[in-house]
Design a protein around this motif. Structure first.
Motif, PDB file in Angstrom:
ATOM      1  N   LYS A   1       0.814  -1.213   0.000  1.00 17.67           N
ATOM      2  CA  LYS A   1       0.000   0.000   0.000  1.00 17.67           C
ATOM      3  C   LYS A   1       0.858   1.279   0.000  1.00 17.67           C
ATOM      4  O   LYS A   1       0.441   2.298  -0.552  1.00 17.67           O
ATOM      5  CB  LYS A   1      -0.954  -0.008   1.190  1.00 17.67           C
TER       6      LYS A   1
ATOM      7  N   VAL B   1      -7.232  10.850  -1.141  1.00 20.69           N
ATOM      8  CA  VAL B   1      -6.702   9.734  -0.351  1.00 20.69           C
ATOM      9  C   VAL B   1      -5.806   8.880  -1.242  1.00 20.69           C
ATOM     10  O   VAL B   1      -6.222   8.426  -2.307  1.00 20.69           O
ATOM     11  CB  VAL B   1      -7.834   8.872   0.244  1.00 20.69           C
TER      12      VAL B   1
ATOM     13  N   TYR C   1      -3.322   6.569   0.534  1.00 23.63           N
ATOM     14  CA  TYR C   1      -2.901   5.420   1.328  1.00 23.63           C
ATOM     15  C   TYR C   1      -4.101   4.674   1.891  1.00 23.63           C
ATOM     16  O   TYR C   1      -4.892   5.225   2.649  1.00 23.63           O
ATOM     17  CB  TYR C   1      -1.990   5.908   2.467  1.00 23.63           C
ATOM     18  N   HIS C   2      -4.239   3.413   1.515  1.00 21.79           N
ATOM     19  CA  HIS C   2      -5.332   2.555   1.974  1.00 21.79           C
ATOM     20  C   HIS C   2      -4.711   1.361   2.693  1.00 21.79           C
ATOM     21  O   HIS C   2      -4.420   0.333   2.066  1.00 21.79           O
ATOM     22  CB  HIS C   2      -6.177   2.082   0.793  1.00 21.79           C
TER      23      HIS C   2
ATOM     24  N   THR D   1      -3.827  -2.010   4.738  1.00 20.43           N
ATOM     25  CA  THR D   1      -4.456  -3.323   4.865  1.00 20.43           C
ATOM     26  C   THR D   1      -4.790  -3.553   6.341  1.00 20.43           C
ATOM     27  O   THR D   1      -4.521  -2.720   7.203  1.00 20.43           O
ATOM     28  CB  THR D   1      -3.489  -4.424   4.391  1.00 20.43           C
TER      29      THR D   1
ATOM     30  N   ARG E   1      -5.320   1.216  10.875  1.00 19.64           N
ATOM     31  CA  ARG E   1      -6.318   1.397   9.815  1.00 19.64           C
ATOM     32  C   ARG E   1      -7.579   2.079  10.337  1.00 19.64           C
ATOM     33  O   ARG E   1      -8.049   3.064   9.755  1.00 19.64           O
ATOM     34  CB  ARG E   1      -6.672   0.039   9.207  1.00 19.64           C
TER      35      ARG E   1
ATOM     36  N   GLU F   1      -9.006   5.899   9.427  1.00 17.10           N
ATOM     37  CA  GLU F   1     -10.313   6.098   8.812  1.00 17.10           C
ATOM     38  C   GLU F   1     -11.154   7.092   9.625  1.00 17.10           C
ATOM     39  O   GLU F   1     -11.848   7.952   9.054  1.00 17.10           O
ATOM     40  CB  GLU F   1     -11.042   4.757   8.695  1.00 17.10           C
TER      41      GLU F   1
END
Length: 451
Positions: A354, A419, A421-422, A424, A433, A437
């Protein structure tokens, strides 16, 4: 006192005729020097020093055969200075003090500055380095240290702070090829009196096996040429077997610059990405046995740590960098074990690409929006005028908030909410994470597009 006595051009004092080819072919000028363009290219640091004669001390850090000793001699010749050559393997405090005395005498009689070229400077102990320090500090001597070891580990901080570290790189295959062909053609210093040519596979193996070391390449070339009988046309056709015998290393099905090289590194990388330590160790061993430069593999491991693991296990990058540094300290074969350790760690670590994806997308957007202005509230405001213009106004300092974080927009106005960067849900990355969020949701709630 041993002064520098290197070949400095065809009109200077020549080296012995029976000296090894690598010594006979030692460049005597910048025009002959091959490689290290990042230091010698127009406008680069050594080009500036030589042209301006604005002297300072340097430590030349690089692998064997990359040109450290030659470069030191050229610097002295081109800057019209005096040079004293010592090797830390044999020199001690007495020799250093003699060098200081000689430098003072040369200045008094000839008004010439003196470079002290200290080969293998990492071998000086602390007391010897302390003896050298004040004379570098007051300008009696200009230091030109040469080392294959990381100077930050081996040289005392006060001495290192008074010298600029210049990193020399392994010579590329193209640069080594240039040197080899020059030696084959040179009648005065090289092998031009023994008309020869290398077969394609012999040359490829020679350049690969030399590992970026010009000394290894030239000395093996000399043996291979002189042990190959001439044909009826008096041409010596040097084949793969002759080069193998000269290097005392057999060929593996491997071309360091060709398809098989990329096939093997691809196999290693994909084995790590696929979390298979057994296959990864096999491909690592294959490449090392074929003569691949271990530091190249260490650099690839560092890339794998960022590209395929990232923040799923941030210690993967630490492990990979540590393996690189360990190999620099120990060399082969001991340092190869640290490389194997890093490869196994990377295989076992949780995986995430990511960061790799996020940075790629950020680079793409940055390339398209490079003129977007920095929001006023996060601009630097070092003067009253800039403060009056609104620079830094309404900036909220996160450390002042009990959470250590505030819901703020740091993008240019037209990119707010972007956005990249997502994360895991794997490893360390997964721990952050949910927090990330929630923070992004709070920022979206506070954004005012009309502001």
């Amino acid at each position: 006192m041993q002064q520098m006595n290197l070949f400095l051009g065809r009109s200077s004092h020549p080296v012995r005729e029976n000296a090894p080819l690598a010594e006979r072919m030692r460049p005597g000028s910048l025009d002959e020097f091959v490689g290290q363009d990042h230091l010698l290219g127009r406008g680069k640091i050594l080009d500036r020093v030589i042209r301006s004669r604005r002297f300072q001390s340097f430590v030349l850090w690089g692998p064997p055969g990359s040109g450290k000793t030659t470069l030191a001699a050229i610097i002295a010749a081109q800057t019209q200075t005096h040079m004293i050559h010592l090797s830390a393997v044999m020199a001690g405090t007495r020799e250093i003090r003699e060098a200081v005395t000689e430098a003072k005498q040369v200045w008094a009689k000839q008004k010439l500055r003196t470079w002290l070229f200290m080969d293998e400077i990492h071998r000086l102990n602390k007391a010897q380095q302390d003896t050298l320090l004040p004379h570098i500090e007051n300008g009696t001597l200009l230091l030109l240290g040469a080392t294959t070891e990381n100077p930050s580990f081996e040289i005392i901080r006060p001495l290192l702070s008074r010298a600029r570290v210049l990193v020399l790189n392994h010579l590329s295959d193209a640069e080594l090829g240039n040197i080899v062909h020059r030696a084959l053609e040179d009648r005065d210093r090289g092998l031009g009196n023994f008309p020869s040519r290398l077969t394609e596979d012999a040359e490829a193996f020679l350049l690969s096996a030399a590992g970026g070391d010009a000394r290894i390449a030239l000395n093996a070339l000399e043996v291979a040429v002189l042990t190959t009988p001439p044909d009826p046309q008096n041409i010596r056709l040097v084949d793969l077997n002759a080069v193998q015998e000269a290097l005392q290393r057999k060929a593996v099905h491997y071309d360091k610059g060709g398809e098989e090289h990329f096939n093997l590194i691809s196999a290693l990388h994909k084995s790590v990405r696929g979390s298979d330590p057994d296959a990864a160790l096999y491909w690592l061993a294959r490449m090392l046995d074929a003569g691949e430069e271990p530091l190249y593999l260490a650099r690839r491991a560092i890339r794998m740590a960022s590209e395929d693991i990232g923040l799923a296990d941030p210690f993967a990058l630490v492990e990979a960098v540590s393996a690189f540094q360990t190999y620099q300290v120990l060399g082969s074969p001991e340092g190869e074990l640290a490389l194997a350790q890093a490869i196994v760690y990377l295989c076992l670590a949780p995986k995430s690409n990511k960061i790799y994806e996020a940075f790629g997308n950020a680079r793409e957007l940055a390339g398209k929006t490079g003129s977007a202005p920095v929001p006023p509230h996060i601009r630097n405001a070092p003067t009253q005028l800039l403060k009056t213009l609104g620079y830094g106004r309404n900036y909220r300092y996160p450390h002042d908030d009990p959470e250590g974080w505030v819901a703020e927009t740091y993008f240019p106005q037209n990119l707010a909410g972007t956005v990249f960067y997502h994360p895991t849900n794997r490893g360390w990355e997964g721990r952050w994470r949910e927090i990330l969020e929630k923070r992004r949701a709070r920022v979206r709630q506070t954004e005012d597009p009309s502001k």
